[in-house]
Write a protein that holds these residues in place. Sequence first.
Motif, mmCIF file in Angstrom:
data_model
loop_
_atom_site.group_PDB
_atom_site.id
_atom_site.type_symbol
_atom_site.label_atom_id
_atom_site.label_comp_id
_atom_site.label_asym_id
_atom_site.label_seq_id
_atom_site.Cartn_x
_atom_site.Cartn_y
_atom_site.Cartn_z
ATOM 1 N N ASP A 184 4.099 -9.760 -13.620
ATOM 2 C CA ASP A 184 5.004 -10.655 -12.913
ATOM 3 C C ASP A 184 4.853 -10.511 -11.406
ATOM 4 O O ASP A 184 4.883 -11.479 -10.669
ATOM 5 C CB ASP A 184 6.448 -10.351 -13.324
ATOM 6 N N THR A 185 4.729 -9.287 -10.931
ATOM 7 C CA THR A 185 4.505 -9.009 -9.507
ATOM 8 C C THR A 185 3.324 -8.056 -9.396
ATOM 9 O O THR A 185 3.322 -7.006 -10.031
ATOM 10 C CB THR A 185 5.750 -8.368 -8.861
ATOM 11 N N THR A 186 2.338 -8.423 -8.610
ATOM 12 C CA THR A 186 1.144 -7.581 -8.459
ATOM 13 C C THR A 186 0.818 -7.430 -6.986
ATOM 14 O O THR A 186 0.690 -8.424 -6.268
ATOM 15 C CB THR A 186 -0.057 -8.187 -9.200
ATOM 16 N N ILE A 187 0.694 -6.183 -6.545
ATOM 17 C CA ILE A 187 0.335 -5.890 -5.164
ATOM 18 C C ILE A 187 -0.810 -4.882 -5.169
ATOM 19 O O ILE A 187 -0.715 -3.837 -5.794
ATOM 20 C CB ILE A 187 1.525 -5.310 -4.375
ATOM 21 N N LEU A 188 -1.882 -5.222 -4.482
ATOM 22 C CA LEU A 188 -2.981 -4.281 -4.276
ATOM 23 C C LEU A 188 -2.755 -3.613 -2.932
ATOM 24 O O LEU A 188 -2.874 -4.252 -1.882
ATOM 25 C CB LEU A 188 -4.337 -4.996 -4.305
ATOM 26 N N MET A 189 -2.403 -2.335 -2.955
ATOM 27 C CA MET A 189 -2.148 -1.608 -1.715
ATOM 28 C C MET A 189 -3.394 -0.826 -1.324
ATOM 29 O O MET A 189 -3.861 0.029 -2.064
ATOM 30 C CB MET A 189 -0.970 -0.656 -1.870
ATOM 31 N N HIS A 190 -3.915 -1.132 -0.144
ATOM 32 C CA HIS A 190 -5.095 -0.446 0.389
ATOM 33 C C HIS A 190 -4.660 0.450 1.545
ATOM 34 O O HIS A 190 -4.062 -0.027 2.520
ATOM 35 C CB HIS A 190 -6.123 -1.468 0.876
ATOM 36 N N VAL A 191 -4.963 1.740 1.451
ATOM 37 C CA VAL A 191 -4.686 2.683 2.531
ATOM 38 C C VAL A 191 -6.017 3.105 3.127
ATOM 39 O O VAL A 191 -6.932 3.517 2.408
ATOM 40 C CB VAL A 191 -3.910 3.913 2.025
ATOM 41 N N SER A 192 -6.143 2.998 4.441
ATOM 42 C CA SER A 192 -7.423 3.213 5.108
ATOM 43 C C SER A 192 -7.924 4.642 4.946
ATOM 44 O O SER A 192 -7.155 5.570 4.692
ATOM 45 C CB SER A 192 -7.307 2.879 6.594
ATOM 46 N N LYS A 193 -9.210 4.805 5.130
ATOM 47 C CA LYS A 193 -9.832 6.119 4.994
ATOM 48 C C LYS A 193 -9.231 7.130 5.952
ATOM 49 O O LYS A 193 -9.017 8.299 5.594
ATOM 50 C CB LYS A 193 -11.336 6.006 5.228
ATOM 51 N N ASP A 194 -8.921 6.698 7.190
ATOM 52 C CA ASP A 194 -8.352 7.628 8.165
ATOM 53 C C ASP A 194 -6.832 7.730 8.056
ATOM 54 O O ASP A 194 -6.196 8.422 8.849
ATOM 55 C CB ASP A 194 -8.763 7.242 9.588
ATOM 56 N N ARG A 195 -6.232 7.019 7.083
ATOM 57 C CA ARG A 195 -4.790 7.081 6.792
ATOM 58 C C ARG A 195 -3.937 6.618 7.971
ATOM 59 O O ARG A 195 -2.799 7.046 8.115
ATOM 60 C CB ARG A 195 -4.363 8.500 6.382
ATOM 61 N N THR A 196 -4.463 5.699 8.775
ATOM 62 C CA THR A 196 -3.689 5.194 9.899
ATOM 63 C C THR A 196 -3.069 3.834 9.633
ATOM 64 O O THR A 196 -2.205 3.389 10.397
ATOM 65 C CB THR A 196 -4.568 5.073 11.158
ATOM 66 N N ASN A 197 -3.479 3.147 8.572
ATOM 67 C CA ASN A 197 -2.927 1.822 8.306
ATOM 68 C C ASN A 197 -3.011 1.505 6.819
ATOM 69 O O ASN A 197 -3.747 2.163 6.075
ATOM 70 C CB ASN A 197 -3.668 0.755 9.123
ATOM 71 N N ALA A 198 -2.247 0.512 6.409
ATOM 72 C CA ALA A 198 -2.235 0.094 5.001
ATOM 73 C C ALA A 198 -2.074 -1.413 4.924
ATOM 74 O O ALA A 198 -1.407 -2.033 5.761
ATOM 75 C CB ALA A 198 -1.108 0.785 4.244
ATOM 76 N N THR A 199 -2.704 -1.996 3.920
ATOM 77 C CA THR A 199 -2.598 -3.425 3.646
ATOM 78 C C THR A 199 -2.098 -3.614 2.223
ATOM 79 O O THR A 199 -2.630 -2.997 1.301
ATOM 80 C CB THR A 199 -3.958 -4.122 3.802
ATOM 81 N N ALA A 200 -1.081 -4.449 2.059
ATOM 82 C CA ALA A 200 -0.527 -4.736 0.731
ATOM 83 C C ALA A 200 -0.777 -6.200 0.409
ATOM 84 O O ALA A 200 -0.154 -7.094 0.998
ATOM 85 C CB ALA A 200 0.960 -4.416 0.692
ATOM 86 N N LEU A 201 -1.705 -6.462 -0.512
ATOM 87 C CA LEU A 201 -2.084 -7.826 -0.895
ATOM 88 C C LEU A 201 -1.307 -8.267 -2.122
ATOM 89 O O LEU A 201 -1.466 -7.702 -3.212
ATOM 90 C CB LEU A 201 -3.580 -7.908 -1.197
#
Length: 595
Positions: free
Chosen positions: A207-224
């Motif tokens: 029903d709800t799907t989010i692909l959360m990407h956390v950067s290699k250097d752990r300074t940022n994240a993207t939630a698609l």
Amino acid sequence: MDAQGRGRAGDNVDPADQWVLNPETGNYELRLGPAGGAAAPPSARKAPGPGDGRPPAGTGGDTDTRELPTQRDRRSGRAAGAAPAAGSGADGGRPAGGRAAARKAGRTASAAAEGPASRRKPKPKKSGKKKALYWTSGVLGFVLVAGGGGAFYLYQQLDGNISKVDVGIQNDAVTDGPVNILILGTDARSGKGNQGYGDSGSVGHADTTILMHVSKDRTNATALSIPRDMVTDIPNCPTKQKDGSTKDIPGQQGVLFNTSLGQEGRDPGCTWRTVEKLTGVKINHFMMADFNAVKELSEAVDGVEVCAGKDINDPKSHLKLSAGRHIVKGEQALAFVRTRHTVGFGSDLSRIELQQQFLSSMIRKMKSDAFSSPAKLYDISQAATKALTVDTGIGSAKKLVDLADDLKKVDIDKITFATVPVLDNPANKNNVILDKAKADPLFRMVQADHTLAKPKGKSKGKKTAPVKKAPPELVRVDVTNGGGPFGAAQETVDWLQNTKAAKLSTNAGNAPAKLAATRLEFAPNQADQAATLADWMGLPKSALKKASADAGDRVPMKLTLGKDFKEAGTPIEAPTETPDGVQHVNADDKNICAK
């Protein structure tokens, strides 16, 4: 303990009495009596100070700086310096009389062991941005990136709360590279607290799907966010059965994305494989929960602030809100993330925007004051782990803590929500299809570990004047294939001549050696031609190799296609800015309102 952190009748134990601030780490840590089920961490070295373990009134739990028993005394089963409790064995084991006697003996020994307060000065209190969220679930799972702080050591009890699914993919909890976590909110109607929503016989969908990407250097994240009504292909999916065997579920083409979970017996591993196929991003772990997770977690944090840009009255989700800001929790919070018919265009895309607003606000709440007391910390951990289903790679409290600790560096202003771009389906107005022109560069940004967060402030570096570009008819280049697909050189020449009007481009055959990365060699007097070609091809600066001497008239540049070349028209370098038209918001933006 129950989910609200209260003891069972006769226990007389408040979880707030069991958590103290370790001055060596600045974190809350669990401290139980001799019969307790959890040990304090080995970093603490001194005996506990006076008091019964409850933070002084009005302090919010942050001023209790008592230190914890030594490692030797924890192993012996008693507080430092204390004699064995009455009724206990000589080795400090559990007293006779069962668990009740053990608890009583633990309280007696703890009280007897208390000595003078430590003179060590406490370390400065961690700022709100550094306090932890170690536990969460389902659509809220991505808030693990909210930081690292108060560790939980009640592993045995919390482990029993967590459900696991073996999806046939085993990854370590922590990795040195980027981390990709698939967050699933299922609309399954089974389970406590989920009755009354839609079809009671539903086996659940994604029903709800989010692909959360956390950067290699752990300074940022993207939630698609991935629209559930998007038409896509579902690959073949091996699923583990209750008897230990594996059943292969055939894939399907041209079906709605949300059928990747639950339908035909598909488990979260099927959604996992579907998202990998769709985005080209390798997933490390999944977290899943049902409707009840939103209710329980919003209650545990005392509500989440949301904003309605207009009056909302949705009879289907039962949400009624006047225009303006509101604190929602429980059933109202669930109604907010489920409503769609009276906001935006009334579609699933409008609901995604509400969910992103809710989750952003949830992160801000947890960053600021959600962890003002050990009792609240305990309530959140209980609510989250009871709602949580994960893969076996993070299927324990310890592994979840390790994962959260690894992701703790990401600041809230570096968390960006985006929605996978889609178009109306010309064949069916009730669903949507992928907008490849916008989605492909977005996926490539995630694959290349590029952040969607916009940098704050002005760059302090010196700006260089842009290189003048040559017109297409003056771009002269020989193209060789040094690692691209078969026929890549001719395909590129055709594209340059027919699409870019670069008539002076030539197929020079295969390169003498294979290259990992595409390379463009040019002379100083060809810089304008190189600038034009680099722009067309999406070449990174590292691909440009300038010679020391000028080239003669009619001498072409040399473009060697490497293994990073995919196809003509696809940029070699992933974009560094979010493609135009892609909906995205920052988790730190407090001015978002449902329209």
